[in-house]
Design a protein around this motif. Structure first.
Motif, PDB file in Angstrom:
ATOM      1  N   SER A  30      36.784  35.406  46.608  1.00  0.00           N
ATOM      2  CA  SER A  30      35.901  35.110  45.474  1.00  0.00           C
ATOM      3  C   SER A  30      36.663  35.187  44.153  1.00  0.00           C
ATOM      4  N   GLU A  31      37.550  36.176  44.014  1.00  0.00           N
ATOM      5  CA  GLU A  31      38.344  36.293  42.783  1.00  0.00           C
ATOM      6  C   GLU A  31      39.341  35.150  42.661  1.00  0.00           C
ATOM      7  N   ILE A  32      39.926  34.747  43.790  1.00  0.00           N
ATOM      8  CA  ILE A  32      40.913  33.663  43.756  1.00  0.00           C
ATOM      9  C   ILE A  32      40.272  32.362  43.293  1.00  0.00           C
ATOM     10  N   PHE A  33      39.084  32.047  43.813  1.00  0.00           N
ATOM     11  CA  PHE A  33      38.450  30.773  43.476  1.00  0.00           C
ATOM     12  C   PHE A  33      37.771  30.803  42.111  1.00  0.00           C
ATOM     13  N   SER A  34      37.328  31.979  41.658  1.00  0.00           N
ATOM     14  CA  SER A  34      36.638  32.044  40.367  1.00  0.00           C
ATOM     15  C   SER A  34      37.617  32.174  39.202  1.00  0.00           C
ATOM     16  N   ASN A  35      38.648  33.033  39.349  1.00  0.00           N
ATOM     17  CA  ASN A  35      39.618  33.243  38.265  1.00  0.00           C
ATOM     18  C   ASN A  35      41.036  33.313  38.832  1.00  0.00           C
ATOM     19  N   PRO A  36      41.587  32.197  39.251  1.00  0.00           N
ATOM     20  CA  PRO A  36      42.904  32.243  39.907  1.00  0.00           C
ATOM     21  C   PRO A  36      44.052  32.604  38.976  1.00  0.00           C
ATOM     22  N   LEU A  37      43.894  32.390  37.657  1.00  0.00           N
ATOM     23  CA  LEU A  37      45.006  32.576  36.732  1.00  0.00           C
ATOM     24  C   LEU A  37      44.974  33.908  35.993  1.00  0.00           C
ATOM     25  N   VAL A  38      43.926  34.714  36.187  1.00  0.00           N
ATOM     26  CA  VAL A  38      43.843  35.998  35.487  1.00  0.00           C
ATOM     27  C   VAL A  38      44.371  37.109  36.381  1.00  0.00           C
ATOM     28  N   LEU A  39      44.660  38.265  35.770  1.00  0.00           N
ATOM     29  CA  LEU A  39      45.148  39.411  36.525  1.00  0.00           C
ATOM     30  C   LEU A  39      44.060  39.928  37.461  1.00  0.00           C
ATOM     31  N   PRO A  40      44.440  40.496  38.598  1.00  0.00           N
ATOM     32  CA  PRO A  40      43.428  41.069  39.499  1.00  0.00           C
ATOM     33  C   PRO A  40      42.716  42.251  38.849  1.00  0.00           C
ATOM     34  N   SER A  41      41.498  42.525  39.298  1.00  0.00           N
ATOM     35  CA  SER A  41      40.714  43.622  38.721  1.00  0.00           C
ATOM     36  C   SER A  41      41.380  44.969  38.955  1.00  0.00           C
ATOM     37  N   LYS A  42      42.088  45.127  40.080  1.00  0.00           N
ATOM     38  CA  LYS A  42      42.851  46.350  40.338  1.00  0.00           C
ATOM     39  C   LYS A  42      43.987  46.037  41.310  1.00  0.00           C
ATOM     40  N   PHE A  43      45.035  46.842  41.233  1.00  0.00           N
ATOM     41  CA  PHE A  43      46.192  46.677  42.114  1.00  0.00           C
ATOM     42  C   PHE A  43      46.080  47.703  43.244  1.00  0.00           C
ATOM     43  N   ASP A  44      45.432  47.282  44.310  1.00  0.00           N
ATOM     44  CA  ASP A  44      45.171  48.170  45.447  1.00  0.00           C
ATOM     45  C   ASP A  44      46.210  47.902  46.540  1.00  0.00           C
ATOM     46  N   PHE A  45      47.220  48.783  46.622  1.00  0.00           N
ATOM     47  CA  PHE A  45      48.305  48.575  47.583  1.00  0.00           C
ATOM     48  C   PHE A  45      47.882  48.888  49.018  1.00  0.00           C
ATOM     49  N   SER A  46      46.710  49.486  49.189  1.00  0.00           N
ATOM     50  CA  SER A  46      46.222  49.710  50.555  1.00  0.00           C
ATOM     51  C   SER A  46      45.907  48.386  51.248  1.00  0.00           C
ATOM     52  N   LEU A  47      45.693  47.329  50.455  1.00  0.00           N
ATOM     53  CA  LEU A  47      45.465  46.008  51.040  1.00  0.00           C
ATOM     54  C   LEU A  47      46.681  45.559  51.842  1.00  0.00           C
ATOM     55  N   TYR A  48      47.876  45.902  51.363  1.00  0.00           N
ATOM     56  CA  TYR A  48      49.095  45.537  52.084  1.00  0.00           C
ATOM     57  C   TYR A  48      49.178  46.281  53.418  1.00  0.00           C
ATOM     58  N   ALA A  49      48.762  47.545  53.419  1.00  0.00           N
ATOM     59  CA  ALA A  49      48.765  48.308  54.673  1.00  0.00           C
ATOM     60  C   ALA A  49      47.786  47.704  55.672  1.00  0.00           C
ATOM     61  N   ASP A  50      46.611  47.295  55.187  1.00  0.00           N
ATOM     62  CA  ASP A  50      45.628  46.667  56.075  1.00  0.00           C
ATOM     63  C   ASP A  50      46.164  45.359  56.647  1.00  0.00           C
ATOM     64  N   THR A  51      46.797  44.564  55.790  1.00  0.00           N
ATOM     65  CA  THR A  51      47.369  43.296  56.250  1.00  0.00           C
ATOM     66  C   THR A  51      48.485  43.534  57.254  1.00  0.00           C
TER      67      THR A  51
END
Length: 285
Positions: free
Chosen positions: A38-59
């Motif tokens: 949803s963030e990618i399609f709505s605001n692809p050029l702005v900074l993310p709302s937060k830098f959550d590095f746990s997303l990398y662990a999940d991936t």
């Protein structure tokens, strides 16, 4: 001195612009990796709302990146070592035995030149049929759904072009060095390993890196021959994040970052060897 510096300003500006063109897509991909769809399609050029590095662990866990990383690492190292060994002998035959077998040497050179111009996508079905055949005679070890079954097409596809590069490097070695080795009693194999190989170390390191990264990044052949996810290579990790009707683009970008990061570190550590080898072979970047 001032005149030289002023004349270099346009080159510096062009270099900065070219660097930004290459770096910005990667930087943007890193930012997208911290967003959901949803963030990618709505605001692809702005900074993310937060830098959550746990997303990398999940991936990492969801795509089994660790297992895929080891699959690619083993395949890349073994394939590159075999490939360098084979192309070293083929290059020596073309570069140094042409005075004795001139016509055969020229024929081999032009065959390699022609083979290097064949697009890999036109060979997908022949490679697949080769894997089916090799699987039958090797008990499945070199067949479809085996990471080792990818070695043959990777070696066959990489040797022609890299042989042409190594031939240029071998021809730059003075013949007097080989003649001195022969006078000292070197046979053919001692001449190759004790005289030629040490002088060509920068080129061989560069070709090994090219081969390693080529295998590491290869996608079309692996996607055709590998169906069992336990044998997937690292580029196929992105398949874990899409299905028939949807895709998790944030997770895909995290996968891309994790795939590219080892290569970036690899280049930073070995950049001097790469530049030295490219200069020796006459490759222009």
């Amino acid at each position: 001195m001032n005149v030289m510096r002023r004349s270099q300003i346009p080159l510096i500006i062009v270099g900065i612009i070219a660097s930004l063109i290459m770096i910005l897509p990667f930087f943007w991909g890193v930012l997208l990796s911290f967003k959901n769809n949803s963030e990618i399609f709505s605001n692809p050029l702005v900074l993310p709302s937060k830098f959550d590095f746990s997303l990398y662990a999940d991936t990492f866990n969801k795509a089994h990146i660790g297992r895929l990383f080891m699959n690619s690492l083993m395949l890349s190292i073994v394939t590159s070592v075999i490939e360098i060994g084979l192309l070293f002998f083929s290059s020596f035959a073309i570069a140094r035995l042409n005075h004795k077998y001139n016509r055969m040497s020229d024929l081999a050179y032009y065959m390699f030149l022609s083979a290097s111009a064949i697009p890999v996508l036109t060979l997908l079905m022949p490679y697949y049929n080769l894997a089916l055949f090799m699987g039958k005679i090797s008990g499945g070890l070199l067949g479809v759904d085996s990471i080792w079954g990818l070695m043959l097409p990777y070696i066959a596809g990489g040797i022609p072009f890299m042989t042409l590069m190594l031939v240029g490097g071998m021809k730059s070695v003075p013949l007097e060095m080989e003649e001195a080795g022969i006078i000292d009693g070197c046979g053919l194999f001692r001449l190759i390993f004790n005289v030629e190989a040490p002088l060509l170390t920068p080129i061989l390191v560069t070709l090994f890196i090219f081969s390693f990264l080529g295998v590491w990044n290869e996608f079309p052949i692996a996607s055709i021959q590998l169906h069992n996810k336990n044998f997937f290579t690292i580029p196929l990790a992105l398949a874990f994040f899409k299905d028939q009707f949807s895709a998790d683009y944030g997770a895909m970008m995290r996968g891309v970052v994790m795939i590219l990061l080892p290569q970036a570190v690899f280049f930073v550590i070995l950049q001097k060897k790469i530049i030295e080898g490219m200069a020796t072979t006459g490759i222009k970047g």
